[in-house]
Design a protein around this motif. Structure first.
Motif, short mmCIF file in Angstrom:
data_model
loop_
_atom_site.label_atom_id
_atom_site.label_comp_id
_atom_site.label_asym_id
_atom_site.label_seq_id
_atom_site.Cartn_x
_atom_site.Cartn_y
_atom_site.Cartn_z
N TYR A 80 -73.50 11.61 24.16
CA TYR A 80 -73.15 11.72 25.59
C TYR A 80 -73.24 10.37 26.29
O TYR A 80 -72.33 9.97 27.01
N LEU A 81 -74.34 9.66 26.06
CA LEU A 81 -74.53 8.36 26.72
C LEU A 81 -73.50 7.33 26.25
O LEU A 81 -72.99 6.55 27.04
N LEU A 82 -73.20 7.33 24.96
CA LEU A 82 -72.25 6.35 24.41
C LEU A 82 -70.80 6.65 24.80
O LEU A 82 -70.00 5.74 24.98
N ARG A 124 -71.00 8.18 29.42
CA ARG A 124 -71.67 7.41 30.47
C ARG A 124 -71.77 5.91 30.16
O ARG A 124 -72.49 5.19 30.84
N ARG A 125 -71.05 5.45 29.15
CA ARG A 125 -71.17 4.05 28.73
C ARG A 125 -70.91 3.07 29.87
O ARG A 125 -71.67 2.13 30.07
N ASP A 126 -69.84 3.28 30.62
CA ASP A 126 -69.49 2.34 31.69
C ASP A 126 -70.60 2.26 32.75
O ASP A 126 -70.91 1.17 33.23
N VAL A 127 -71.18 3.37 33.08
CA VAL A 127 -72.26 3.40 34.08
C VAL A 127 -73.49 2.66 33.54
O VAL A 127 -74.10 1.86 34.24
N HIS A 175 -72.22 18.99 31.11
CA HIS A 175 -72.13 18.69 29.69
C HIS A 175 -73.31 19.31 28.95
O HIS A 175 -74.45 19.16 29.36
N ALA A 176 -72.99 19.99 27.86
CA ALA A 176 -74.02 20.57 27.01
C ALA A 176 -74.37 19.56 25.92
O ALA A 176 -73.49 18.96 25.32
#
Length: 90
Positions: free
Chosen positions: A22-24, A27-30, A11-12
């Motif tokens: 990106y985090l929201l 990768r939110r579940d992680v 991911h750029a």
């Protein structure tokens, strides 16, 4: 300052806004899963165990239903049997 980068997963991202997005979104579940595990482990003063899985799932579900307010997770932990029936260390 160059704020663009490509993460290990390909991911750029560009700057803090890109990282936040990106985090929201990716990768939110992680992140929510780790938050729940760390909060529960800290509150109980021990490692999270397999028997804690139903509580962790409930924490994730309740957080999603309540706009990810941390107070929801804290309340679930302090009202849980794991917390209210915690044994004193010998």
């Amino acid at each position: 300052i160059d704020t663009q980068t490509t993460l290990a997963d390909g991911h750029a991202i560009d700057g803090l806004d890109g990282l936040r997005d990106y985090l929201l979104n990716q990768r939110r579940d992680v992140i929510i899963g780790q938050f729940c595990r760390k909060l529960l482990g800290y509150a109980l003063g021990r490692e999270v165990q397999l028997s804690d899985s139903p509580l962790l799932e409930d924490m994730r579900r309740q957080l999603a239903q309540n706009d990810y307010r941390a107070s929801v997770a804290v309340e679930l932990v302090v009202m849980s049997p794991q917390f209210t029936r915690k044994r004193a260390s010998e």
